[in-house]
Write an enzyme that holds these catalytic residues in place. Structure first.
Site, PDB file in Angstrom:
ATOM      1  N   GLY A  75       0.931  -1.545  -0.001  1.00  0.00           N
ATOM      2  CA  GLY A  75      -0.277  -0.021   0.066  1.00  0.00           C
ATOM      3  C   GLY A  75       1.019   1.145  -0.266  1.00  0.00           C
ATOM      4  O   GLY A  75       2.159   0.710   0.419  1.00  0.00           O
ATOM      5  N   LYS A  76       0.420   2.304  -0.304  1.00  0.00           N
ATOM      6  CA  LYS A  76       0.748   3.650  -0.337  1.00  0.00           C
ATOM      7  C   LYS A  76      -0.140   5.011  -0.644  1.00  0.00           C
ATOM      8  O   LYS A  76      -1.161   4.422  -0.431  1.00  0.00           O
ATOM      9  CB  LYS A  76       1.986   3.451  -1.507  1.00  0.00           C
ATOM     10  CG  LYS A  76       3.213   5.094  -1.382  1.00  0.00           C
ATOM     11  CD  LYS A  76       4.366   4.631  -0.745  1.00  0.00           C
ATOM     12  CE  LYS A  76       5.690   4.415  -0.695  1.00  0.00           C
ATOM     13  NZ  LYS A  76       6.992   4.116   0.229  1.00  0.00           N
ATOM     14  N   GLY A  77       0.713   5.986   0.452  1.00  0.00           N
ATOM     15  CA  GLY A  77      -0.204   7.147   0.705  1.00  0.00           C
ATOM     16  C   GLY A  77       0.799   8.197   0.860  1.00  0.00           C
ATOM     17  O   GLY A  77       1.608   7.983   0.423  1.00  0.00           O
TER      18      GLY A  77
END
Ligand code: NAD
Length: 411
Positions: free
Chosen positions: A101-103
């Site tokens: 995931g990444k934000g």
């Protein structure tokens, strides 16, 4: 330049060399979930500004989503999607039980006061809260996000859920449940891999010249470790400046200068160059450690390094990869080279959940074993299939992700 198209091109190349079921391969072409937020933050002057934030939960096949949060003025959904995809591949390359995931938030944090930065982080944390947790999705630091910012995130989450959950985010300061060794983990993990590669290529560290682009958490510490290992660090840069001295730098002196003057301009006995020139220097190892799309179809023909060692995520485009391979330049891919950070983040979650903390020696010993093993698997696969290291690392990862999907059933 769109980045996700590059990620998909890398995926396709690896799928062509793996025995992945087409339905499983299709699952990796798009994220499982995209979260997009527009959220208000009160500025110091009383005005309210809206910010755009993203969290992309790409793949949970091998475990909870895992990946950093970036604060940057150019951050956008395309970039965050690519970074989330690379996290899924990376965690599988090093064999840790996490997904990808990444934000990110589209913001220039250098233009915010500390109070504004904290309010922005806490506001973003409130939006993320229903979707994160040690068994769900665990953020971490990335470009322009620090251990202190991670501590704010964990604190805001604790207020919302009414209990301490330190494993909700990694890269925290030690005093807030962080792990020993997390700050240098990405650079140190890369150094373990580089030493393995040098042994394969029969090169001695003392014989190397190194150029490092970017001197943040990753590039700055990597340059320090390279210097300590006897390599000659001949070029360094930040977003505003770059310096070159073929005789090599005392890296600590460069760091001190940057702290005192804010950038590298005017560093004594160095030639002032720009970031584009740094990439094209005649060095043994080029280490991009800043942002994506630095080595492209346009400049790949002018790269003179023997080894491109990707400490940044996505610094080389597929077009550049093909040109570098043709010219016999070894590219050590991001998903292997910089996986030390997420590996120690995994150790941090384990320590948080067990409430038992390890010393730095133990962390580094475990990190080394994982990085060296990942290098060996990747190298073996590259030799066996006669493919570049990037494609080999993806093949290793895809087999593991594929097995996790198939064993659970496809629906
Ligand atoms: P950071 O914010 O600590 O540092 C970024 C550095 O890059 C700064 O020195 C900045 O001045 C420089 N920079 C920014 N734009 C530049 C440009 N156009 N040209 C040259 N330099 C530029 O960030 P970081 O954590 O060191 O991350 C750097 C890279 O490493 C990113 O690609 C990130 O995704 C990747 N990465 C970070 C981690 C981690 O644990 N922090 C882990 C794996 C990968």
């Amino acid at each position: 330049m769109p980045v996700f198209a590059n990620a998909l091109a890398q995926l396709k190349q690896a799928v062509d060399h793996s025995h992945l079921h087409p339905e499983v391969a299709a699952r990796l072409k798009a994220p499982e979930r995209i979260l997009q937020f527009s959220f208000p933050v009160t500025m110091d002057d009383g005005t309210v500004r809206l910010f755009d934030g993203y969290r992309v939960q790409y793949s949970s096949a091998r475990g909870p989503y895992k990946g950093g949060i970036r604060f940057h003025p150019k951050t956008n959904l395309d970039e965050v999607k690519s970074l989330a995809f690379w996290m899924a591949i990376k965690c599988a390359v090093v064999g840790i039980p996490l997904g990808g995931g990444k934000g990110g938030v589209t913001v220039d944090p250098k233009k915010l006061s500390k109070g504004e930065l904290e309010r922005l982080t806490r506001a973003f944390a409130r939006r993320l809260a229903p979707f994160i947790g040690p068994e769900q999705d665990v953020p971490a630091p990335d470009v322009n996000t620090t251990p202190e910012i991670m501590a704010w995130l964990a604190d805001e989450y604790a207020r919302i859920v009414g209990k301490q959950v330190p494993g909700v985010v990694t890269g925290k300061p030690l005093s807030a449940g962080g792990s020993q060794g997390r700050v240098p983990a990405t650079a140190q993990g890369g150094m373990y891999v580089l030493h393995e590669l040098l042994a394969k290529l029969k090169l001695k560290p003392q014989a190397l010249t190194v150029a490092v682009q970017g001197m943040g958490n990753v590039g700055g510490i990597f340059a320090q470790l390279a210097h300590q290992a006897g390599m000659k660090v001949v070029a360094m840069s930040d977003s505003a400046s770059a310096i070159y001295n073929p005789k090599g730098f005392d890296v600590t002196a460069v760091e001190h200068y940057k702290k005192e003057f804010g950038n590298l301009k005017g560093f004594p006995s160095a030639r002032s160059i720009n970031n584009a020139q740094l990439l094209e220097l005649p060095v043994t190892v080029l280490v991009p450690a800043a942002l994506e799309n630095q080595i492209t179809g346009t400049n790949a023909g002018r790269i003179k390094a023997k080894i491109v060692f990707e400490m940044a995520n996505g610094p080389t485009t597929p077009e550049a990869d093909a040109k570098l391979a043709k010219r016999g330049i070894t590219v050590v891919p991001d998903v292997l080279a910089n996986a030390g950070g997420v590996t120690v983040s995994y150790f941090e979650i384990v320590q948080n959940l067990s409430q038992y903390y390890w010393d730095e020696g133990e962390v580094m010993e475990k990190l080394k074993l994982i990085m060296v093993t990942a290098f060996k698997h990747t190298w073996q696969r590259a030799e066996q299939l006669k493919i570049p290291l990037r494609t080999a690392a993806y093949v290793v990862a895809l087999e593991r992700i594929g097995q996790a999907i198939e064993v659970k059933g496809k629906y």
